[in-house]
Design a protein around this motif. Structure first.
Motif, PDB file in Angstrom:
ATOM      1  N   ILE A 195       4.336   5.798 -16.642  1.00 18.20           N
ATOM      2  CA  ILE A 195       5.545   5.533 -15.846  1.00 18.20           C
ATOM      3  C   ILE A 195       5.163   5.215 -14.402  1.00 18.20           C
ATOM      4  N   GLY A 196       4.210   5.967 -13.854  1.00 16.03           N
ATOM      5  CA  GLY A 196       3.743   5.701 -12.494  1.00 16.03           C
ATOM      6  C   GLY A 196       3.109   4.332 -12.372  1.00 16.03           C
ATOM      7  N   MET A 197       2.269   3.967 -13.333  1.00 16.27           N
ATOM      8  CA  MET A 197       1.599   2.667 -13.320  1.00 16.27           C
ATOM      9  C   MET A 197       2.602   1.536 -13.482  1.00 16.27           C
ATOM     10  N   GLY A 198       3.548   1.701 -14.415  1.00 14.12           N
ATOM     11  CA  GLY A 198       4.541   0.660 -14.655  1.00 14.12           C
ATOM     12  C   GLY A 198       5.429   0.418 -13.460  1.00 14.12           C
ATOM     13  N   THR A 199       5.783   1.490 -12.747  1.00 14.20           N
ATOM     14  CA  THR A 199       6.627   1.367 -11.554  1.00 14.20           C
ATOM     15  C   THR A 199       5.830   0.820 -10.374  1.00 14.20           C
ATOM     16  N   ALA A 200       4.590   1.243 -10.248  1.00  3.80           N
ATOM     17  CA  ALA A 200       3.767   0.847  -9.104  1.00  3.80           C
ATOM     18  C   ALA A 200       3.334  -0.614  -9.180  1.00  3.80           C
ATOM     19  N   ILE A 201       2.949  -1.080 -10.362  1.00  5.09           N
ATOM     20  CA  ILE A 201       2.323  -2.411 -10.462  1.00  5.09           C
ATOM     21  C   ILE A 201       3.270  -3.458 -11.047  1.00  5.09           C
ATOM     22  N   CYS A 202       3.359  -3.517 -12.336  1.00  7.01           N
ATOM     23  CA  CYS A 202       4.152  -4.631 -12.898  1.00  7.01           C
ATOM     24  C   CYS A 202       4.690  -4.331 -14.289  1.00  7.01           C
ATOM     25  N   GLY A 203       5.328  -3.185 -14.421  1.00  7.94           N
ATOM     26  CA  GLY A 203       6.022  -2.902 -15.671  1.00  7.94           C
ATOM     27  C   GLY A 203       5.139  -2.881 -16.901  1.00  7.94           C
ATOM     28  N   GLY A 204       5.586  -3.623 -17.929  1.00  9.70           N
ATOM     29  CA  GLY A 204       4.930  -3.589 -19.232  1.00  9.70           C
ATOM     30  C   GLY A 204       3.474  -3.991 -19.222  1.00  9.70           C
ATOM     31  N   SER A 205       3.101  -4.991 -18.430  1.00  8.72           N
ATOM     32  CA  SER A 205       1.708  -5.453 -18.401  1.00  8.72           C
ATOM     33  C   SER A 205       0.783  -4.372 -17.866  1.00  8.72           C
ATOM     34  N   ILE A 254       0.840  -1.204   0.000  1.00 10.34           N
ATOM     35  CA  ILE A 254       0.000   0.000   0.000  1.00 10.34           C
ATOM     36  C   ILE A 254       0.874   1.252   0.000  1.00 10.34           C
ATOM     37  N   PHE A 255       1.921   1.233   0.809  1.00 11.40           N
ATOM     38  CA  PHE A 255       2.824   2.390   0.874  1.00 11.40           C
ATOM     39  C   PHE A 255       3.618   2.563  -0.419  1.00 11.40           C
ATOM     40  N   THR A 256       4.096   1.457  -0.996  1.00 10.35           N
ATOM     41  CA  THR A 256       4.893   1.580  -2.222  1.00 10.35           C
ATOM     42  C   THR A 256       4.030   2.019  -3.409  1.00 10.35           C
ATOM     43  N   LEU A 257       2.801   1.511  -3.482  1.00  9.04           N
ATOM     44  CA  LEU A 257       1.889   1.936  -4.551  1.00  9.04           C
ATOM     45  C   LEU A 257       1.581   3.428  -4.421  1.00  9.04           C
ATOM     46  N   SER A 258       1.295   3.847  -3.195  1.00  8.74           N
ATOM     47  CA  SER A 258       1.002   5.266  -2.949  1.00  8.74           C
ATOM     48  C   SER A 258       2.206   6.127  -3.291  1.00  8.74           C
ATOM     49  N   ALA A 259       3.388   5.671  -2.877  1.00 10.17           N
ATOM     50  CA  ALA A 259       4.619   6.423  -3.147  1.00 10.17           C
ATOM     51  C   ALA A 259       4.859   6.565  -4.648  1.00 10.17           C
ATOM     52  N   ALA A 260       4.593   5.493  -5.400  1.00 10.45           N
ATOM     53  CA  ALA A 260       4.814   5.514  -6.849  1.00 10.45           C
ATOM     54  C   ALA A 260       3.944   6.568  -7.520  1.00 10.45           C
ATOM     55  N   PHE A 261       2.655   6.562  -7.204  1.00 15.33           N
ATOM     56  CA  PHE A 261       1.749   7.493  -7.878  1.00 15.33           C
ATOM     57  C   PHE A 261       1.917   8.928  -7.389  1.00 15.33           C
ATOM     58  N   ILE A 262       2.107   9.109  -6.081  1.00 11.75           N
ATOM     59  CA  ILE A 262       2.283  10.459  -5.547  1.00 11.75           C
ATOM     60  C   ILE A 262       3.562  11.093  -6.104  1.00 11.75           C
ATOM     61  N   SER A 263       4.663  10.337  -6.082  1.00 13.21           N
ATOM     62  CA  SER A 263       5.925  10.876  -6.594  1.00 13.21           C
ATOM     63  C   SER A 263       5.855  11.100  -8.105  1.00 13.21           C
ATOM     64  N   ALA A 264       5.193  10.188  -8.824  1.00 16.52           N
ATOM     65  CA  ALA A 264       5.098  10.328 -10.286  1.00 16.52           C
ATOM     66  C   ALA A 264       4.353  11.605 -10.660  1.00 16.52           C
ATOM     67  N   TYR A 265       3.194  11.818 -10.059  1.00 21.33           N
ATOM     68  CA  TYR A 265       2.394  12.983 -10.437  1.00 21.33           C
ATOM     69  C   TYR A 265       2.978  14.291  -9.911  1.00 21.33           C
ATOM     70  N   THR A 266       3.567  14.258  -8.709  1.00 22.03           N
ATOM     71  CA  THR A 266       4.174  15.464  -8.155  1.00 22.03           C
ATOM     72  C   THR A 266       5.404  15.872  -8.959  1.00 22.03           C
ATOM     73  N   LEU A 267       6.313  14.907  -9.141  1.00 24.86           N
ATOM     74  CA  LEU A 267       7.545  15.200  -9.882  1.00 24.86           C
ATOM     75  C   LEU A 267       7.265  15.436 -11.360  1.00 24.86           C
ATOM     76  N   GLY A 268       6.332  14.668 -11.907  1.00 24.93           N
ATOM     77  CA  GLY A 268       5.984  14.837 -13.312  1.00 24.93           C
ATOM     78  C   GLY A 268       5.478  16.239 -13.611  1.00 24.93           C
ATOM     79  N   LYS A 269       4.657  16.761 -12.695  1.00 23.82           N
ATOM     80  CA  LYS A 269       4.130  18.125 -12.870  1.00 23.82           C
ATOM     81  C   LYS A 269       5.244  19.149 -12.752  1.00 23.82           C
ATOM     82  N   LEU A 270       6.121  18.961 -11.771  1.00 23.55           N
ATOM     83  CA  LEU A 270       7.237  19.891 -11.573  1.00 23.55           C
ATOM     84  C   LEU A 270       8.204  19.883 -12.758  1.00 23.55           C
ATOM     85  N   MET A 271       8.381  18.701 -13.348  1.00 26.96           N
ATOM     86  CA  MET A 271       9.331  18.559 -14.450  1.00 26.96           C
ATOM     87  C   MET A 271       8.709  18.834 -15.818  1.00 26.96           C
TER      88      MET A 271
END
Length: 335
Positions: free
Chosen positions: A121-131, A94-111
């Protein structure tokens, strides 16, 4: 008949690329057939070029075959096994999934990374890559370049993880279970999780595989969340702009419903073991077919124009997830 005659030539080219990629993937499992498919497809499209008569077949493979592949992969999931063995990893997940999406959208917006690419990228990192990327790409209407770029980014950090996680785990004196949980929650693609886990120890590999199986089931609720958000946005657009056609039936990810149905059939024992094995093999090959088609439609110039920021975003999200997994395990006494 006209549609079939237009589709078969391009589909035949895609199947040939997929067959070669699947063979290479079996020889180099850390890379995997899907990545070979994307790379070979991109190389062909950006050197020799893709003939116009392959357009319909390529489009069919990258859209429809992709969705069918996700459905068949659902037959390999036993929800009972996930429930029985995955509860221990749930808090960390739960923490790693939350971290993946929160960091992806926060950093993605800043960048300034485009929102669709950030989502992939957030989905691939949070869940299971290519699938996982394949599962939400039709929901958010991502184009081939975005899918190819995001999968290539995820793949790069998969390879790095396989190489550095096992020695790091020994250096940090992780137990088999702690390392298995770390690999299962912080490495993206299934083959890379297995490779990293068993490189540490057999027990770690077994546990990492179970954790990864549990993590894969998160495709279901998160895909529905993405569909709901897209549906709400489309409805708002339709209300303010009458030229926008809104249809919940078209937006809804029906293939995820069938993915869940296939998983339930496996769980309830409706599918015999031989059938499950066959469906998994066919499903994995269809993923290679679909991603070969995506590679065959990807444009290097567009990817270069997007720049290095998505790659940097992928690294930062991956690093965040890996760090959060360790911190949560330490805080809960699992390390």
């Amino acid at each position: 008949m006209n549609w079939i005659s237009k589709t078969i030539p391009g589909l035949a080219i895609v199947l040939a690329i997929a067959a070669a990629s699947a063979w290479l993937g079996s020889s180099f499992p850390i890379v995997g057939g899907a990545v070979f498919g994307i790379v070979i497809g991109m190389l062909i499209n950006n050197t020799l070029g893709k003939p116009p008569w392959t357009q319909e077949g390529t489009k069919f493979a990258s859209k429809k075959v992709l969705q069918w592949a996700i459905i068949l992969l659902g037959a390999g999931l036993s929800l009972t096994q996930v429930l029985e063995t995955g509860l221990d990893s749930l808090s960390v997940m739960i923490f790693t999934l939350s971290a993946a999406f929160i960091s992806a959208y926060t950093l993605g917006k800043l960048m300034g990374v485009p929102i669709k690419l950030t989502s992939l990228i957030g989905m691939g990192t949070a869940i299971c890559g290519g699938s996982a990327i394949a599962a939400i790409s039709p929901i958010i209407e991502a184009d081939e370049m975005e899918v190819a770029y995001s999968i290539s980014t995820i793949f790069l950090f998969n390879v790095i993880a396989v190489l550095i996680f096992p020695p790091l785990g020994h250096l940090l004196d992780f137990s088999d279970q702690a390392f298995g949980l770390w690999a299962g929650t912080a490495v993206n693609d299934t083959s890379s999780v297995v490779a990293a886990g068993y490189a540490f120890s057999n027990a770690a590999g077994d546990y990492a595989t179970i954790v990864k199986l549990t993590r894969t089931t998160m495709i279901i609720p998160i895909a529905f969340i993405f569909a709901a958000v897209i549906a709400i946005n489309k409805k708002r657009q339709a209300q303010s702009d009458k030229s926008v056609n809104y249809s919940f039936k078209k937006i809804f990810p029906w293939f995820i419903v069938w993915f869940l149905t296939a998983s339930l059939m496996n769980t309830l024992g409706i599918l015999p073991d031989d059938a499950i094995h066959t469906l998994k093999v066919v499903g994995k090959f269809m993923i290679v077919v679909a991603l070969s088609a995506i590679g065959l439609s990807a444009d290097f110039k567009k990817m270069m124009h997007t720049g290095i920021k998505p790659l940097l975003l992928g690294f930062l999200v991956w690093f965040t997830v890996a760090a959060v997994s360790i911190v949560v395990q330490f805080a809960t006494g699992q390390i």
